[in-house]
Design an enzyme around this catalytic site. Structure first.
Site, PDB file in Angstrom:
ATOM      1  N   ASP A   9       0.872  -1.170   0.000  1.00 58.17           N
ATOM      2  CA  ASP A   9       0.000   0.000   0.000  1.00 58.17           C
ATOM      3  C   ASP A   9       0.917   1.232   0.000  1.00 58.17           C
ATOM      4  O   ASP A   9       2.125   1.115   0.260  1.00 58.17           O
ATOM      5  CB  ASP A   9      -0.864  -0.060   1.276  1.00 58.17           C
ATOM      6  CG  ASP A   9      -1.738   1.151   1.439  1.00 58.17           C
ATOM      7  OD1 ASP A   9      -2.393   1.543   0.459  1.00 58.17           O
ATOM      8  OD2 ASP A   9      -1.764   1.719   2.555  1.00 58.17           O
ATOM      9  N   LEU A  10       0.369   2.403  -0.276  1.00 60.43           N
ATOM     10  CA  LEU A  10       1.218   3.608  -0.335  1.00 60.43           C
ATOM     11  C   LEU A  10       1.076   4.464   0.938  1.00 60.43           C
ATOM     12  O   LEU A  10       1.973   4.497   1.788  1.00 60.43           O
ATOM     13  CB  LEU A  10       0.856   4.434  -1.578  1.00 60.43           C
ATOM     14  CG  LEU A  10       1.663   5.720  -1.762  1.00 60.43           C
ATOM     15  CD1 LEU A  10       3.134   5.430  -2.011  1.00 60.43           C
ATOM     16  CD2 LEU A  10       1.087   6.530  -2.933  1.00 60.43           C
ATOM     17  N   ASP A  11      -0.074   5.128   1.050  1.00 61.73           N
ATOM     18  CA  ASP A  11      -0.271   6.046   2.173  1.00 61.73           C
ATOM     19  C   ASP A  11      -0.315   5.285   3.495  1.00 61.73           C
ATOM     20  O   ASP A  11      -1.136   4.397   3.677  1.00 61.73           O
ATOM     21  CB  ASP A  11      -1.588   6.817   1.969  1.00 61.73           C
ATOM     22  CG  ASP A  11      -1.945   7.682   3.157  1.00 61.73           C
ATOM     23  OD1 ASP A  11      -1.027   8.166   3.844  1.00 61.73           O
ATOM     24  OD2 ASP A  11      -3.152   7.867   3.410  1.00 61.73           O
ATOM     25  N   THR A  17       1.285  10.245   3.683  1.00 62.05           N
ATOM     26  CA  THR A  17       0.565  11.316   2.985  1.00 62.05           C
ATOM     27  C   THR A  17      -0.764  11.622   3.656  1.00 62.05           C
ATOM     28  O   THR A  17      -1.415  12.601   3.291  1.00 62.05           O
ATOM     29  CB  THR A  17       0.346  10.937   1.499  1.00 62.05           C
ATOM     30  OG1 THR A  17       0.091   9.534   1.416  1.00 62.05           O
ATOM     31  CG2 THR A  17       1.558  11.279   0.655  1.00 62.05           C
ATOM     32  N   LYS A  45      -8.655   6.790   5.680  1.00 62.39           N
ATOM     33  CA  LYS A  45      -7.466   6.042   5.277  1.00 62.39           C
ATOM     34  C   LYS A  45      -7.835   4.856   4.381  1.00 62.39           C
ATOM     35  O   LYS A  45      -8.673   4.037   4.745  1.00 62.39           O
ATOM     36  CB  LYS A  45      -6.680   5.571   6.508  1.00 62.39           C
ATOM     37  CG  LYS A  45      -6.055   6.757   7.240  1.00 62.39           C
ATOM     38  CD  LYS A  45      -5.137   6.345   8.354  1.00 62.39           C
ATOM     39  CE  LYS A  45      -4.478   7.588   8.949  1.00 62.39           C
ATOM     40  NZ  LYS A  45      -3.687   7.274  10.149  1.00 62.39           N
ATOM     41  N   SER A 114      -2.601   0.645  -4.289  1.00 61.17           N
ATOM     42  CA  SER A 114      -3.058   1.831  -3.549  1.00 61.17           C
ATOM     43  C   SER A 114      -4.387   2.338  -4.095  1.00 61.17           C
ATOM     44  O   SER A 114      -4.678   2.183  -5.278  1.00 61.17           O
ATOM     45  CB  SER A 114      -2.002   2.939  -3.687  1.00 61.17           C
ATOM     46  OG  SER A 114      -2.515   4.184  -3.307  1.00 61.17           O
ATOM     47  N   ALA A 115      -5.168   2.991  -3.224  1.00 58.21           N
ATOM     48  CA  ALA A 115      -6.414   3.625  -3.655  1.00 58.21           C
ATOM     49  C   ALA A 115      -6.157   4.978  -4.312  1.00 58.21           C
ATOM     50  O   ALA A 115      -7.056   5.562  -4.913  1.00 58.21           O
ATOM     51  CB  ALA A 115      -7.338   3.809  -2.451  1.00 58.21           C
ATOM     52  N   LYS A 145     -11.129  -1.051  -1.752  1.00 59.60           N
ATOM     53  CA  LYS A 145     -10.876  -1.932  -0.608  1.00 59.60           C
ATOM     54  C   LYS A 145     -12.049  -1.758   0.365  1.00 59.60           C
ATOM     55  O   LYS A 145     -12.509  -0.628   0.515  1.00 59.60           O
ATOM     56  CB  LYS A 145      -9.574  -1.529   0.092  1.00 59.60           C
ATOM     57  CG  LYS A 145      -8.329  -1.573  -0.788  1.00 59.60           C
ATOM     58  CD  LYS A 145      -7.160  -0.848  -0.102  1.00 59.60           C
ATOM     59  CE  LYS A 145      -5.988  -0.681  -1.048  1.00 59.60           C
ATOM     60  NZ  LYS A 145      -4.875   0.081  -0.470  1.00 59.60           N
ATOM     61  N   GLU A 169      -0.130  -3.359   4.621  1.00 61.93           N
ATOM     62  CA  GLU A 169      -1.262  -2.426   4.660  1.00 61.93           C
ATOM     63  C   GLU A 169      -1.377  -1.745   6.027  1.00 61.93           C
ATOM     64  O   GLU A 169      -1.059  -2.356   7.046  1.00 61.93           O
ATOM     65  CB  GLU A 169      -2.567  -3.208   4.437  1.00 61.93           C
ATOM     66  CG  GLU A 169      -3.233  -3.006   3.108  1.00 61.93           C
ATOM     67  CD  GLU A 169      -3.774  -1.607   2.844  1.00 61.93           C
ATOM     68  OE1 GLU A 169      -3.868  -0.795   3.780  1.00 61.93           O
ATOM     69  OE2 GLU A 169      -4.098  -1.336   1.687  1.00 61.93           O
ATOM     70  N   ASP A 170      -1.862  -0.495   6.027  1.00 64.47           N
ATOM     71  CA  ASP A 170      -2.074   0.229   7.289  1.00 64.47           C
ATOM     72  C   ASP A 170      -3.550   0.447   7.592  1.00 64.47           C
ATOM     73  O   ASP A 170      -3.882   0.972   8.656  1.00 64.47           O
ATOM     74  CB  ASP A 170      -1.390   1.604   7.254  1.00 64.47           C
ATOM     75  CG  ASP A 170      -2.114   2.557   6.340  1.00 64.47           C
ATOM     76  OD1 ASP A 170      -2.407   2.173   5.189  1.00 64.47           O
ATOM     77  OD2 ASP A 170      -2.425   3.672   6.780  1.00 64.47           O
TER      78      ASP A 170
HETATM   79  P1  B16 Z   1      -6.135  10.317  -3.974  1.00 64.04           P
HETATM   80  P2  B16 Z   1      -3.648   4.287   0.079  1.00 64.04           P
HETATM   81  C1  B16 Z   1      -5.370   6.328  -0.038  1.00 64.04           C
HETATM   82  O1  B16 Z   1      -4.085   5.833  -0.183  1.00 64.04           O
HETATM   83  C2  B16 Z   1      -5.453   7.228   1.171  1.00 64.04           C
HETATM   84  O2  B16 Z   1      -5.221   6.487   2.353  1.00 64.04           O
HETATM   85  C3  B16 Z   1      -6.822   7.843   1.253  1.00 64.04           C
HETATM   86  O3  B16 Z   1      -6.925   8.703   2.369  1.00 64.04           O
HETATM   87  C4  B16 Z   1      -7.093   8.618  -0.041  1.00 64.04           C
HETATM   88  O4  B16 Z   1      -8.392   9.196  -0.033  1.00 64.04           O
HETATM   89  C5  B16 Z   1      -6.947   7.662  -1.227  1.00 64.04           C
HETATM   90  O5  B16 Z   1      -5.646   7.099  -1.220  1.00 64.04           O
HETATM   91  C6  B16 Z   1      -7.182   8.356  -2.545  1.00 64.04           C
HETATM   92  O6  B16 Z   1      -6.143   9.265  -2.772  1.00 64.04           O
HETATM   93  O7  B16 Z   1      -7.039  11.447  -3.602  1.00 64.04           O
HETATM   94  O8  B16 Z   1      -4.672  10.712  -4.052  1.00 64.04           O
HETATM   95  O9  B16 Z   1      -6.600   9.603  -5.212  1.00 64.04           O
HETATM   96  O10 B16 Z   1      -3.569   4.125   1.559  1.00 64.04           O
HETATM   97  O11 B16 Z   1      -4.645   3.373  -0.586  1.00 64.04           O
HETATM   98  O12 B16 Z   1      -2.302   4.247  -0.588  1.00 64.04           O
HETATM   99 MG    MG Z   2      -2.862   3.141   3.362  1.00 61.12          MG
END
Ligand code: B16
Ligand code: MG
Length: 217
Positions: A9-11, A17, A45, A114-115, A145, A169-170
């Protein structure tokens, strides 16, 4: 030996972030006349940008037209990207390069799952893009997810069976997505919050190379 793949996962796993998402959502909430707290931000998140805005508007009890909704989505992302623009490799979470280097040196295929629709520019800014064989992000998925789609696409693109994939994953929804994909889930963060994970660590400094080695066999 059957090939093992790793999906990150990223964030909250590679970079924090979430603090920039928070500032951008808070600015929008304040413009709309209500407060947005760190507790509220926890719900965001791993959740898509569209779903985050729906939750935000519910919190503020704000109604909107589709046109206004779309404008707020764009406004939030412009504010968020201004923070991303300032990022560099100092923002990589502790010992993430240690793990990526180990896997790369062992020839293990690595994917991002990542989302975020901003995953590629973030990885470029922190200079980690070259580690990833495959990127699956918010631009490639139709189901968020805890649906396993993001990780199953990652496994498919890596050419690795889902059961042989390991996911870091977090987010609770992310651990559920990995479990739903029948992958091995590793929770990064609070072990009580992420109690459904197969393994738990507070962060990558707690992961030693012998543990990773054990996952490869
Ligand atoms: P964006 P992850 C997610 O990242 C974030 O945790 C979530 O808070 C955010 O809304 C989502 O990405 C979408 O991000 O606005 O940059 O498309 O944890 O799945 O890496
Ligand atoms: Mg995350």
């Amino acid at each position: 030996m059957i090939k093992t793949g790793f999906i990150f996962d990223l964030d909250g796993v590679i970079v924090d972030t979430a603090k920039y998402h928070y500032l951008a959502w808070k600015k929008l909430a304040n413009e709309l006349g209500f407060e947005f707290t760190h507790e509220h931000n926890e719900q965001f998140k791993g959740v898509s940008r569209k779903r985050c805005l729906e939750i935000l508007l519910d919190i503020g009890e704000v109604e909107s037209s589709q046109e206004q909704f779309d404008k707020w989505m764009i406004e939030k992302n412009i504010d968020y990207l201004a923070y991303i623009e300032e990022m560099d490799s100092s923002e990589i979470l502790p010992d993430v390069p240690k793990v990526l280097n180990f896997l790369k040196n062992r020839g293990v295929p690595i994917a991002l799952g990542s989302a975020s629709k901003n995953a590629r520019p973030i990885l470029e800014k922190v200079d980690l893009l070259h580690y990833f064989d495959v990127l699956v992000d918010g631009n490639n998925v139709t189901k968020a997810k805890p649906d396993p789609e993001v990780f199953l696409i990652g496994a498919n693109k890596l050419g690795v069976q889902p059961i042989k994939c390991i996911v870091f994953e977090d987010a609770v929804a992310g651990i559920a997505a990995a479990n739903n994909a029948k992958m091995t889930s590793i929770g990064i963060g609070d072990s009580q919050t992420l109690s459904e994970a197969d393994y738990n660590f507070n962060d990558f400094t707690e992961i030693d190379l012998a543990f990773l080695e054990g996952l490869l066999t």
